[in-house]
Design a protein around this motif. Sequence first.
Motif, PDB file in Angstrom:
ATOM      1  N   VAL A   1      46.580 -54.855   2.632  1.00 55.82           N
ATOM      2  CA  VAL A   1      45.109 -54.799   2.659  1.00 55.82           C
ATOM      3  C   VAL A   1      44.558 -53.454   2.198  1.00 55.82           C
ATOM      4  O   VAL A   1      43.650 -53.413   1.350  1.00 55.82           O
ATOM      5  CB  VAL A   1      44.576 -55.168   4.061  1.00 55.82           C
ATOM      6  CG1 VAL A   1      43.067 -54.942   4.145  1.00 55.82           C
ATOM      7  CG2 VAL A   1      44.905 -56.622   4.375  1.00 55.82           C
ATOM      8  N   PRO A   2      45.056 -52.299   2.700  1.00 59.55           N
ATOM      9  CA  PRO A   2      44.511 -51.028   2.210  1.00 59.55           C
ATOM     10  C   PRO A   2      44.743 -50.803   0.731  1.00 59.55           C
ATOM     11  O   PRO A   2      44.048 -49.999   0.107  1.00 59.55           O
ATOM     12  CB  PRO A   2      45.280 -49.982   3.045  1.00 59.55           C
ATOM     13  CG  PRO A   2      45.766 -50.715   4.238  1.00 59.55           C
ATOM     14  CD  PRO A   2      46.038 -52.103   3.770  1.00 59.55           C
ATOM     15  N   PHE A   3      45.728 -51.477   0.159  1.00 59.73           N
ATOM     16  CA  PHE A   3      45.978 -51.392  -1.277  1.00 59.73           C
ATOM     17  C   PHE A   3      45.030 -52.289  -2.059  1.00 59.73           C
ATOM     18  O   PHE A   3      44.469 -51.897  -3.088  1.00 59.73           O
ATOM     19  CB  PHE A   3      47.436 -51.787  -1.552  1.00 59.73           C
ATOM     20  CG  PHE A   3      47.793 -51.888  -3.015  1.00 59.73           C
ATOM     21  CD1 PHE A   3      48.040 -50.747  -3.767  1.00 59.73           C
ATOM     22  CD2 PHE A   3      47.892 -53.128  -3.633  1.00 59.73           C
ATOM     23  CE1 PHE A   3      48.377 -50.837  -5.110  1.00 59.73           C
ATOM     24  CE2 PHE A   3      48.221 -53.240  -4.972  1.00 59.73           C
ATOM     25  CZ  PHE A   3      48.465 -52.090  -5.713  1.00 59.73           C
ATOM     26  N   LEU A   4      44.811 -53.504  -1.548  1.00 53.29           N
ATOM     27  CA  LEU A   4      44.019 -54.494  -2.290  1.00 53.29           C
ATOM     28  C   LEU A   4      42.515 -54.283  -2.162  1.00 53.29           C
ATOM     29  O   LEU A   4      41.780 -54.392  -3.156  1.00 53.29           O
ATOM     30  CB  LEU A   4      44.370 -55.907  -1.803  1.00 53.29           C
ATOM     31  CG  LEU A   4      45.743 -56.456  -2.163  1.00 53.29           C
ATOM     32  CD1 LEU A   4      45.990 -57.778  -1.432  1.00 53.29           C
ATOM     33  CD2 LEU A   4      45.859 -56.660  -3.671  1.00 53.29           C
ATOM     34  N   LEU A   5      42.063 -53.998  -0.939  1.00 50.53           N
ATOM     35  CA  LEU A   5      40.617 -54.010  -0.692  1.00 50.53           C
ATOM     36  C   LEU A   5      39.862 -52.942  -1.491  1.00 50.53           C
ATOM     37  O   LEU A   5      38.869 -53.267  -2.168  1.00 50.53           O
ATOM     38  CB  LEU A   5      40.358 -53.868   0.809  1.00 50.53           C
ATOM     39  CG  LEU A   5      39.005 -54.376   1.326  1.00 50.53           C
ATOM     40  CD1 LEU A   5      38.818 -55.836   0.965  1.00 50.53           C
ATOM     41  CD2 LEU A   5      38.932 -54.194   2.842  1.00 50.53           C
ATOM     42  N   PRO A   6      40.279 -51.670  -1.466  1.00 44.08           N
ATOM     43  CA  PRO A   6      39.539 -50.678  -2.267  1.00 44.08           C
ATOM     44  C   PRO A   6      39.575 -50.989  -3.761  1.00 44.08           C
ATOM     45  O   PRO A   6      38.580 -50.793  -4.463  1.00 44.08           O
ATOM     46  CB  PRO A   6      40.258 -49.361  -1.949  1.00 44.08           C
ATOM     47  CG  PRO A   6      40.948 -49.589  -0.655  1.00 44.08           C
ATOM     48  CD  PRO A   6      41.344 -51.032  -0.670  1.00 44.08           C
ATOM     49  N   LEU A   7      40.726 -51.480  -4.248  1.00 42.21           N
ATOM     50  CA  LEU A   7      40.822 -51.825  -5.665  1.00 42.21           C
ATOM     51  C   LEU A   7      39.881 -52.965  -6.023  1.00 42.21           C
ATOM     52  O   LEU A   7      39.235 -52.960  -7.079  1.00 42.21           O
ATOM     53  CB  LEU A   7      42.264 -52.216  -6.019  1.00 42.21           C
ATOM     54  CG  LEU A   7      43.255 -51.085  -6.300  1.00 42.21           C
ATOM     55  CD1 LEU A   7      44.621 -51.667  -6.642  1.00 42.21           C
ATOM     56  CD2 LEU A   7      42.757 -50.197  -7.426  1.00 42.21           C
TER      57      LEU A   7
ATOM     58  N   SER B   1      58.212 -52.728   6.413  1.00 40.07           N
ATOM     59  CA  SER B   1      57.265 -53.835   6.249  1.00 40.07           C
ATOM     60  C   SER B   1      56.004 -53.389   5.518  1.00 40.07           C
ATOM     61  O   SER B   1      55.449 -54.139   4.700  1.00 40.07           O
ATOM     62  CB  SER B   1      56.910 -54.434   7.615  1.00 40.07           C
ATOM     63  OG  SER B   1      56.351 -53.451   8.471  1.00 40.07           O
ATOM     64  N   ILE B   2      55.535 -52.162   5.781  1.00 44.60           N
ATOM     65  CA  ILE B   2      54.362 -51.661   5.066  1.00 44.60           C
ATOM     66  C   ILE B   2      54.673 -51.501   3.583  1.00 44.60           C
ATOM     67  O   ILE B   2      53.866 -51.862   2.717  1.00 44.60           O
ATOM     68  CB  ILE B   2      53.885 -50.336   5.683  1.00 44.60           C
ATOM     69  CG1 ILE B   2      53.319 -50.583   7.089  1.00 44.60           C
ATOM     70  CG2 ILE B   2      52.816 -49.678   4.816  1.00 44.60           C
ATOM     71  CD1 ILE B   2      52.961 -49.322   7.841  1.00 44.60           C
ATOM     72  N   ALA B   3      55.865 -50.959   3.279  1.00 41.23           N
ATOM     73  CA  ALA B   3      56.269 -50.827   1.875  1.00 41.23           C
ATOM     74  C   ALA B   3      56.381 -52.193   1.215  1.00 41.23           C
ATOM     75  O   ALA B   3      55.988 -52.381   0.054  1.00 41.23           O
ATOM     76  CB  ALA B   3      57.594 -50.079   1.780  1.00 41.23           C
ATOM     77  N   LEU B   4      56.913 -53.170   1.941  1.00 37.69           N
ATOM     78  CA  LEU B   4      56.998 -54.538   1.406  1.00 37.69           C
ATOM     79  C   LEU B   4      55.611 -55.106   1.124  1.00 37.69           C
ATOM     80  O   LEU B   4      55.407 -55.809   0.126  1.00 37.69           O
ATOM     81  CB  LEU B   4      57.733 -55.447   2.399  1.00 37.69           C
ATOM     82  CG  LEU B   4      59.258 -55.456   2.333  1.00 37.69           C
ATOM     83  CD1 LEU B   4      59.828 -56.192   3.525  1.00 37.69           C
ATOM     84  CD2 LEU B   4      59.726 -56.115   1.035  1.00 37.69           C
ATOM     85  N   GLY B   5      54.654 -54.802   2.015  1.00 35.92           N
ATOM     86  CA  GLY B   5      53.297 -55.304   1.822  1.00 35.92           C
ATOM     87  C   GLY B   5      52.665 -54.777   0.554  1.00 35.92           C
ATOM     88  O   GLY B   5      52.068 -55.541  -0.223  1.00 35.92           O
ATOM     89  N   VAL B   6      52.796 -53.467   0.305  1.00 35.43           N
ATOM     90  CA  VAL B   6      52.231 -52.880  -0.915  1.00 35.43           C
ATOM     91  C   VAL B   6      52.941 -53.437  -2.142  1.00 35.43           C
ATOM     92  O   VAL B   6      52.305 -53.756  -3.156  1.00 35.43           O
ATOM     93  CB  VAL B   6      52.339 -51.345  -0.870  1.00 35.43           C
ATOM     94  CG1 VAL B   6      51.844 -50.731  -2.176  1.00 35.43           C
ATOM     95  CG2 VAL B   6      51.540 -50.795   0.296  1.00 35.43           C
ATOM     96  N   ALA B   7      54.280 -53.567  -2.061  1.00 31.40           N
ATOM     97  CA  ALA B   7      55.032 -54.108  -3.193  1.00 31.40           C
ATOM     98  C   ALA B   7      54.644 -55.555  -3.469  1.00 31.40           C
ATOM     99  O   ALA B   7      54.500 -55.968  -4.628  1.00 31.40           O
ATOM    100  CB  ALA B   7      56.525 -54.007  -2.918  1.00 31.40           C
TER     101      ALA B   7
END
Length: 468
Positions: A271-277, A392-398
């Motif tokens: 979410v923090p990766f997708l939402l701002p973008l 898991s956080i790294a997996l989420g961003v990937a």
Amino acid sequence: MNRNIPLILAVALFMENMDSTVIATSLPTIAVDLQTSPVALKLALTAYLVSLAVFIPISGWMADHFGAKAVFRAAIAVFIVGSIACAVSNSLPAFVVSRFLQGIGGAMMTPVGRLVLVRATPKSELVAAMSWLTVPALLGPPVGGFITTYFSWHWIFLINVPIGLIGIWLATRFLPETEAAPSPPLDFIGYVLSGLAASGIVFGLSVVSLPALPPIAGFLTVAVGLVSAVLYLLHARRAKNPLLALELFRNQVFRASVLGGGLFRIGIGAVPFLLPLMFQIGFGLTPFQSGMITFVAAIGAIGMKFVTALIFRVAGFRRVLIFGSLIAAASIAINGLLTPETPYLLILAILLAGGFIRSMFFTGINALAYAEISTADTSRATPIAAVFQQLSIALGVALAGGILEVSTTIHGGALTLSDFHIAFFIVAAVSAAASLSFMRLAPNAGNAVSGHGGLTAPKTLEVGPPGS
């Protein structure tokens, strides 16, 4: 409950959370000063994550061997030194090395701080203590955003010096003394294998999703990480005192917390990766406008902290985590319905509600990990939970980056709003799958921590040496 303890420990979480969230938005400015590109500078982000992955597994052994309070204060000191080094860096290699040094401190601060909290807090008050632990950390992104907007990027790191020194003084003055405990010799082979496994997977996934290096480098390092993980599993079965006590997974409550929580964090990590973008590319907003909108989720998270303990006491872990994971997943999926025509008040309300429910879930899942773990085993449980959280956080961003890449490849154009919508729906489905782990819990799971059902709890699992 003595609120001084979680609030003092939260100093470390505040510094780490501020730096990790703000540096991503400051990359273009830092890149100009260091005469490099933002893409290349993302190696600094990866260096920090790799440092966490390498040193988190050893944090529990360090806390037992040298004393948790001493290690916690030393970790803050290392983080301060790394912060100063980041602020004075004048080249890309220097900045990357400085972030790695900062990560060594971060790898010890958060897990060991949580270990101190668990040992100093009665289980019946652990949910409330976890809530207070994370409240100051939620203030990190807005404070960092203010510094980035109105001061130079150097102050993102320099502000850690007075905050960290205050944290060391408060820890010395108020935290309970924790003497070094008898501990087995360091499992050096296990440390090497676990470090290679965690850092290989984290580094590889970061490179694949954030192409600072050729994607093949990411795939190769992920492969090295997976092979190392398999070798560690084989080693742990034979070792007398393995570094990561995987036998703790025999406890269903601990297993559900770590694995179910990890699955949920994959979606949340995206979410923090997708939402701002999406707000910047799909809605045409500026980074500052995007940051101000997404901050409302942190406001919701802060507000929920004051009622979380009551919710778990009334409803119990199993019921709250099942419905909480499904509702939180829905709050992720609904982002896939937002368009530039959506009223901003409605967007703010959606993000606020999502912050409420996700905050409650994370407080519960962090407390549940220790619900049926004996005090003697907390130093063994903490690094396992922390490693899975980072993975898991790294997996989420990937996963999010991979979905966007596949989507743009299919339609053969630049990123569009529909690409982000698809990504939100997929990562929401992944988070929703976490509810299956909590459905297997007993109705009275974690009652000693939540206070549900008159504090009747399952027997605490005492874990002995492998094979015992």
